[in-house]
Each structure stands twice: as C-alpha cells, then as structure tokens.
Design a protein around this motif. Structure first.
Motif, PDB file in Angstrom:
ATOM      1  N   LEU A  57      -2.170  15.681  -4.773  1.00 52.48           N
ATOM      2  CA  LEU A  57      -0.720  15.368  -3.819  1.00 52.48           C
ATOM      3  C   LEU A  57      -0.234  14.572  -4.989  1.00 52.48           C
ATOM      4  CD1 LEU A  57      -1.547  14.871  -0.658  1.00 52.48           C
ATOM      5  CD2 LEU A  57      -1.126  17.041  -1.507  1.00 52.48           C
ATOM      6  N   LYS A  58       1.533  15.437  -5.077  1.00 46.58           N
ATOM      7  CA  LYS A  58       2.449  14.157  -5.944  1.00 46.58           C
ATOM      8  C   LYS A  58       3.177  13.287  -4.995  1.00 46.58           C
ATOM      9  CE  LYS A  58       1.102  16.737  -9.473  1.00 46.58           C
ATOM     10  NZ  LYS A  58       0.767  15.667 -10.929  1.00 46.58           N
ATOM     11  N   ALA A  59       3.905  12.452  -5.703  1.00 44.38           N
ATOM     12  CA  ALA A  59       4.808  11.084  -5.539  1.00 44.38           C
ATOM     13  C   ALA A  59       6.950  12.338  -4.457  1.00 44.38           C
ATOM     14  CB  ALA A  59       5.622  10.673  -6.666  1.00 44.38           C
ATOM     15  N   GLY A  60       6.946  11.806  -3.928  1.00 43.95           N
ATOM     16  CA  GLY A  60       8.210  13.043  -3.266  1.00 43.95           C
ATOM     17  C   GLY A  60       7.648  13.761  -2.368  1.00 43.95           C
ATOM     18  N   GLU A  61       6.213  14.040  -1.823  1.00 43.14           N
ATOM     19  CA  GLU A  61       5.627  15.102  -1.393  1.00 43.14           C
ATOM     20  C   GLU A  61       5.942  15.190   0.565  1.00 43.14           C
ATOM     21  OE1 GLU A  61       3.138  18.366  -1.610  1.00 43.14           O
ATOM     22  OE2 GLU A  61       2.900  17.431  -4.184  1.00 43.14           O
ATOM     23  N   TRP A  62       5.752  15.433   1.163  1.00 43.17           N
ATOM     24  CA  TRP A  62       6.332  15.193   2.759  1.00 43.17           C
ATOM     25  C   TRP A  62       4.478  15.212   3.437  1.00 43.17           C
ATOM     26  CZ3 TRP A  62       8.073  19.541   7.423  1.00 43.17           C
ATOM     27  CH2 TRP A  62       7.369  19.571   8.213  1.00 43.17           C
ATOM     28  N   ILE A  63       3.710  14.123   4.257  1.00 44.72           N
ATOM     29  CA  ILE A  63       2.434  13.581   3.967  1.00 44.72           C
ATOM     30  C   ILE A  63       2.579  14.193   5.694  1.00 44.72           C
ATOM     31  CG2 ILE A  63       0.849  11.732   4.871  1.00 44.72           C
ATOM     32  CD1 ILE A  63       1.589  13.215   1.662  1.00 44.72           C
ATOM     33  N   ASN A  64       1.744  14.881   6.334  1.00 45.76           N
ATOM     34  CA  ASN A  64       1.765  15.407   7.345  1.00 45.76           C
ATOM     35  C   ASN A  64       0.597  15.659   7.061  1.00 45.76           C
ATOM     36  OD1 ASN A  64       1.659  18.049   7.085  1.00 45.76           O
ATOM     37  ND2 ASN A  64       4.193  18.386   6.625  1.00 45.76           N
ATOM     38  N   GLU A  65      -0.066  16.513   8.972  1.00 47.24           N
ATOM     39  CA  GLU A  65      -1.568  16.738   9.203  1.00 47.24           C
ATOM     40  C   GLU A  65      -2.046  18.338   8.774  1.00 47.24           C
ATOM     41  OE1 GLU A  65       2.038  19.011  11.836  1.00 47.24           O
ATOM     42  OE2 GLU A  65       0.935  17.260  11.015  1.00 47.24           O
ATOM     43  N   ASN A  66      -1.117  18.522   7.685  1.00 45.25           N
ATOM     44  CA  ASN A  66      -1.243  19.760   6.876  1.00 45.25           C
ATOM     45  C   ASN A  66      -1.989  19.636   5.390  1.00 45.25           C
ATOM     46  OD1 ASN A  66      -0.299  22.223   8.823  1.00 45.25           O
ATOM     47  ND2 ASN A  66       1.628  21.376   8.249  1.00 45.25           N
ATOM     48  N   ASN A  67      -1.624  17.771   5.403  1.00 42.30           N
ATOM     49  CA  ASN A  67      -2.281  18.046   4.049  1.00 42.30           C
ATOM     50  C   ASN A  67      -2.725  16.444   3.916  1.00 42.30           C
ATOM     51  OD1 ASN A  67      -0.548  15.704   4.335  1.00 42.30           O
ATOM     52  ND2 ASN A  67       1.655  17.511   2.202  1.00 42.30           N
ATOM     53  N   LEU A  68      -3.267  16.172   5.256  1.00 47.47           N
ATOM     54  CA  LEU A  68      -3.667  15.001   5.785  1.00 47.47           C
ATOM     55  C   LEU A  68      -4.970  14.873   6.649  1.00 47.47           C
ATOM     56  CD1 LEU A  68      -3.651  11.130   5.148  1.00 47.47           C
ATOM     57  CD2 LEU A  68      -2.470  11.219   6.334  1.00 47.47           C
TER      58      LEU A  68
ATOM     59  N   THR B 166      -8.402  11.057  -1.944  1.00 52.84           N
ATOM     60  CA  THR B 166      -8.245   9.271  -2.261  1.00 52.84           C
ATOM     61  C   THR B 166      -7.148   9.246  -0.714  1.00 52.84           C
ATOM     62  OG1 THR B 166      -7.427  10.262  -4.530  1.00 52.84           O
ATOM     63  CG2 THR B 166      -6.723   8.066  -3.258  1.00 52.84           C
ATOM     64  N   ASP B 167      -7.474   8.029  -0.221  1.00 54.64           N
ATOM     65  CA  ASP B 167      -6.940   7.735   1.069  1.00 54.64           C
ATOM     66  C   ASP B 167      -5.415   7.145   1.277  1.00 54.64           C
ATOM     67  OD1 ASP B 167      -8.849   7.415   2.793  1.00 54.64           O
ATOM     68  OD2 ASP B 167      -9.825   5.198   1.775  1.00 54.64           O
ATOM     69  N   ILE B 168      -4.213   7.810   1.665  1.00 53.60           N
ATOM     70  CA  ILE B 168      -3.809   7.708   2.034  1.00 53.60           C
ATOM     71  C   ILE B 168      -3.206   6.292   3.259  1.00 53.60           C
ATOM     72  CG2 ILE B 168      -1.306   8.227   2.475  1.00 53.60           C
ATOM     73  CD1 ILE B 168      -2.489  11.174   1.989  1.00 53.60           C
ATOM     74  N   ILE B 169      -2.239   5.387   2.288  1.00 57.04           N
ATOM     75  CA  ILE B 169      -2.087   3.745   3.053  1.00 57.04           C
ATOM     76  C   ILE B 169      -0.570   3.733   3.969  1.00 57.04           C
ATOM     77  CG2 ILE B 169      -2.499   0.987   2.755  1.00 57.04           C
ATOM     78  CD1 ILE B 169      -4.979   3.344   2.292  1.00 57.04           C
ATOM     79  N   LYS B 170      -0.948   3.522   4.927  1.00 61.91           N
ATOM     80  CA  LYS B 170       0.213   3.170   5.566  1.00 61.91           C
ATOM     81  C   LYS B 170       0.351   1.922   6.954  1.00 61.91           C
ATOM     82  CE  LYS B 170       3.014   4.753   9.348  1.00 61.91           C
ATOM     83  NZ  LYS B 170       3.721   6.626  10.548  1.00 61.91           N
ATOM     84  N   TYR B 171       0.904   0.514   6.924  1.00 63.75           N
ATOM     85  CA  TYR B 171       0.881  -0.031   7.690  1.00 63.75           C
ATOM     86  C   TYR B 171      -0.531  -0.990   6.578  1.00 63.75           C
ATOM     87  CZ  TYR B 171       2.498   1.916  12.074  1.00 63.75           C
ATOM     88  OH  TYR B 171       3.029   3.098  12.315  1.00 63.75           O
TER      89      TYR B 171
ATOM     90  N   LEU C  39       5.540  10.344   0.630  1.00 63.43           N
ATOM     91  CA  LEU C  39       4.285   9.966  -0.489  1.00 63.43           C
ATOM     92  C   LEU C  39       5.456   9.283  -1.480  1.00 63.43           C
ATOM     93  CD1 LEU C  39       1.520   9.734  -1.152  1.00 63.43           C
ATOM     94  CD2 LEU C  39       1.487  11.133  -2.733  1.00 63.43           C
ATOM     95  N   ILE C  40       5.048   8.494  -2.260  1.00 64.46           N
ATOM     96  CA  ILE C  40       5.476   7.076  -3.047  1.00 64.46           C
ATOM     97  C   ILE C  40       4.163   7.242  -4.753  1.00 64.46           C
ATOM     98  CG2 ILE C  40       7.325   6.441  -1.849  1.00 64.46           C
ATOM     99  CD1 ILE C  40       4.898   3.997  -2.313  1.00 64.46           C
ATOM    100  N   LYS C  41       3.403   7.432  -4.367  1.00 59.83           N
ATOM    101  CA  LYS C  41       2.365   7.474  -5.441  1.00 59.83           C
ATOM    102  C   LYS C  41       2.359   8.534  -5.339  1.00 59.83           C
ATOM    103  CE  LYS C  41       0.858   3.923  -4.581  1.00 59.83           C
ATOM    104  NZ  LYS C  41      -0.161   2.915  -4.437  1.00 59.83           N
ATOM    105  N   ASP C  42       1.278   9.658  -7.228  1.00 62.57           N
ATOM    106  CA  ASP C  42       0.451  10.494  -6.884  1.00 62.57           C
ATOM    107  C   ASP C  42      -0.580  10.040  -6.494  1.00 62.57           C
ATOM    108  OD1 ASP C  42       2.692  11.853  -8.590  1.00 62.57           O
ATOM    109  OD2 ASP C  42       1.732  11.774 -10.266  1.00 62.57           O
TER     110      ASP C  42
END
Length: 498
Positions: free
Chosen positions: A72-83, A56-61, A48-51
C-alpha cells in the motif's frame, strides 16, 4: 488542506482519521510531509500516511488494527478491502500490571434517588410485571395496560411488563442464565413494586424462582401463578398491582451521594469518530465516577478482542487478571465452537462509518472505561459486588448487552453511537452521538452530542456538561428512549431449545 480536517490520534499511528470527506487528488500535510489522497475518502475513514508493504501492521490509537493485504502507498483509503484482522483463536497472556494514578478531585455532588429497604438506590420508581415464562406475556401486557389506564401513573414514573420468550424448553446453563437475568430485574432498585407472573407448569418453576431472590422485600415483590387462580387471573393480578401501586406512589426521592450511582458503558452503530469523541468522553466520566466512589461496568467482550491486554494489565490483582483472561478466552471458545472466526464483528454500519476490523473497533470501544483500574469481573447474570470499574461477560449485541448491564445493577446505560439507534433497555438508556450531524438529524433519539469535541469544545468543558446531564437524568429527567416508550429486554440465548 487545513490540519483540522483530519486527526492523527497517536504519534505512532500510520493512518489519520478524516474529520471531513476528502476527494481524490487533494493534499494533506502530516508530520512535515505532503501526501496526495489516492481515492475519495468518506468522513470518519482512514488515510494511510506511510508506504506499507504487504503483511505489515497498520497502526491506529498506537496499536495494530490489522495488517495490509497488499503493498500500500501513502494516501490510500484504508478500509476492510485492504486491511485484514490479526485475530485468530485463544491466546496465552502474561500479567504486566499498569497502575496509573488518576488525580481526579472528590466532589460533593449528589443526586436525588429512591433508597430501597436493602440500601440500594433507584433513579426511577416504577411498577414492573416480570413473567417467569413467555407463555404469560399477553397477560402481563394486559395487566400493565389496565393499571396504567386506571392510575395514569400518578405518583410513579412508569408501568412496564418485561416480556421475553424464555423460562421453559431450555437446558442447563442457558436456562440458568434466564433465571439469573429475571431475578436481577425483579431485584432492581429502579422498581418500586414488582409482580412476578408465573404460569405454573414451566421449567422456571415460580416457587423455586422466588427462592433465588434471597431475602427480598415481600411487601414490594409479589408472586401470582395464573394456573392456580380460580377464575379471572387478570383481576387477581390487578388486586396485587393496586397494593404495589399504593406503596410505590408514596415513595419520595432522597439526597444520595454519587457513590450510589452505577452506570453501564455501551456502544452501538459505531463510526470512525467513536474512539475520538463519544467513547473518550464516556471514559472521562467513568474515571470521574469511580473517583467519587461510584461504579461503572464495561461489557461487549467480543469488542475487547484486540485491546484485551490493555484491560488485563489494569486489573488490580493477579486473580482479577486471570478472571479477565477467562472472560476473553471463554468468549473466543464460544465463537470457535460454532465454527465462527473470532475476528469477524464489525457490522455493515460500522464499516460504512469507518471501522474496518475488530481491533479497530475494540481499541475505540474500550476507551469508554477510561483509565481506572479494573476492580471487579462479573459473569453473565451476576450482580455488582465491587465499587469501581467492572468488566461483565456479555456479547456485543446492543439489546442483549444493555440488558446485561441493567441486570448487573446499573441504574442507567450510557450508549455511544455514530450511526444512531432508538432502542432502550429496562433502565434509562442515554444516547451520546459521536458527531454533530447525527445529533442534528436525530434529536428524537440522541440525548447528548460529543461531536463538539472536534469543533473546538474542550474535553474539560464538555465533561462538566456531561456530568450535569447524567445527574439530571438520575434526578428524573427522561431520556429520549423513555420519552418514546422504546424499552425492552433481551436475554442471551446460547443453548438448545427443546
């Protein structure tokens, strides 16, 4: 840390994808900000690159791939446990056509194929035995083995019996799906001769089944009903197969325009690189092939969920848009009718590779069909009617979907993978690795390495190599699954068994 160690796919994204593994405490520089990695993050996964507040939606592509379960804070590993996926139930859609003009040059490339009596072109010349019912699988396998021992496949590419478990004890649509797929296999141009092998008492009555073939080449497609044979049905089958072999072994390859090439688009065992390397490469080839007058087919309808509007708006007509809406919503209804959520799809291997939600998977998966307009929409078991990019109804299951693509009339399946898989369907199934590590570890599975795209090779250069490789396969070069003898069919089962 050097920026080449991660990639931000779209300017709108709130995550980057790791091209290497990161350790907790390392620092990355993204959009002029320094971000400290908060957990160990595997290669192919997202940071993650922004708090991001909870919900809130997380954006990819450039699109949402789900929403944050917690703050969530910037720098966190985004995976099925927090998304968590945003998908839920069927939707209403509006048609907003997008007609992107692709400036791809028409080239005079050709391949050497087998031109059949009806004008279709095969890239293999094989003898096939197709059971009308699973009860005769053993006889079919015995016949294939005896013919191979007798002829050593001289003058032809291979001999196969396509065993399956169906043809009886099925009802309505389920039974009809079996008949359609078996019909499509019998009519496939990669076969120079086909023995349809029946029992006699099955629901899929052999004589009625032969009527579904339409106006077929009776010299190349023959029927044997084993219950009607007095004595040894194996010798009766061998007599027919010897006649088919004599015809097929005399066939020669002819020069054919690329407009005759039909390619299926499939992915499986995906990872975080799938939507960055292999799928975009296959998408570039799909656009190239369509520009040459050829045909590509995208399937795996559940893996369109979350990216379906992109495909809907590329439909050439409102009628195709409505067919695509039905394609998607009908599959969602299928899930819901069995009490299953429409957003549950990524396998354990997908998640381990960096794919966290179905939207995450879909936005990478659909890149395999490039940017060309959608010119056809096919039901399960339908055969190709329209050149260009087609969408086909079938599930995401690798064996079922690949069989459906081949049944529609594709002569080859392009199969992208980040985890690796050995299987193949009844046509050449060419494996494209998303990363170089897989290509190096499994050279006996993988045919082409798309991982070079993140190692300095340009898309233009790699596409040229990819086109050459596909034409070589069309000309007769064997894929890894063919070399290994890993070939089978799998028919979609969605009804009652009596």
């Amino acid at each position: 840390m050097n920026q080449a160690s991660f990639i931000k796919i779209s300017v709108a994204d709130s995550v980057v994808v790791c091209l290497i593994a990161f350790a907790k405490g390392e620092t990355i520089s993204v959009d002029d900000q320094e971000i400290t990695v908060r957990q160990d993050v595997p290669m192919g996964h997202k940071i993650l690159i922004k708090d991001t507040p909870k919900g809130t939606d997380i954006i990819k592509y450039g699109y949402p791939i789900g929403h944050a379960i917690d703050d969530l804070k910037a720098g966190e590993w985004i995976n099925e446990n927090n998304l968590k996926t945003n998908l839920a139930g069927t939707l209403s859609y509006e048609y907003h056509p997008v007609n992107e003009q692709l400036s791809i040059k028409k080239e005079n490339r050709t391949f050497n194929g087998y031109v059949r009596k009806n004008g279709e072109v095969g890239i293999r010349n094989e003898i096939w035995i197709v059971p009308t019912v699973g009860c005769v699988n053993g006889i079919a396998e015995r016949l294939a083995s005896k013919l191979e021992q007798e002829t050593h496949c001289e003058g032809i590419d291979a001999i196969h019996a396509w065993h399956h478990n169906y043809g009886c004890s099925q009802l309505s649509e389920d039974h009809e799906n079996t008949r359609k797929v078996l019909r499509d296999i019998v009519l496939h141009p990669n076969a120079g001769g086909v023995l349809v092998l029946g029992l006699g008492c099955e629901n899929n009555q052999p004589d009625d089944f032969m009527k579904t073939l339409g106006d077929y080449d009776t010299s190349r497609i023959r029927l044997l009903v084993t219950q009607k044979v007095d004595g040894d049905e194996v010798e009766a089958g061998m007599a027919i197969l010897r006649e088919l072999y004599a015809l097929a072994s005399a066939d020669k390859r002819e020069t054919c325009d690329l407009s005759h090439l039909r390619v299926g688009l499939k992915c499986g065992g995906s990872d975080g690189f799938s939507g960055i390397t292999a799928n975009p490469l296959v998408g570039e080839f799909s656009d190239y092939l369509v520009a040459q007058g050829g045909t590509s087919i995208l399937t795996e309808v559940p893996e369109m969920f979350g990216a379906e509007t992109i495909l809907m708006n590329r439909c050439e007509t409102p009628e195709l848009f409505e067919k695509t809406v039905s394609l998607v919503n009908d599959f969602k209804d299928y899930f819901l009718s069995h009490g299953e959520p429409v957003g549950e799809n990524p396998s354990p291997g997908n998640k381990a590779g960096g794919i966290s939600t179905l939207e995450d998977k879909a936005l990478g998966c659909t890149q395999k069909c490039g940017r060309a307009p959608v010119s056809g929409v096919l039901a399960y078991g339908d055969r190709i009617k329209t050149h260009g990019l087609n969408l086909l109804s079938a599930p995401g299951n690798d064996l079922v979907a690949s069989t459906a693509l081949a049944s529609a009339g594709c002569q080859i399946v392009l199969f992208t993978t980040g985890r690796g898989t050995p299987f193949g369907t009844f046509i050449p199934t060419m494996k494209i690795s998303t990363n170089s590590n897989l290509f190096q570890r499994k050279p006996n599975w993988i045919d082409f390495n798309a991982g070079k795209l993140v190692e300095g090779t340009s898309m233009k250069q790699l596409l040229g190599e990819f086109v050459d490789k596909i034409i070589a396969v069309a000309n007769g070069e064997r894929t890894r699954n063919e070399e290994n003898g890993y070939r089978e069919i799998s028919i979609f089962k969605n009804g009652v068994t009596l």
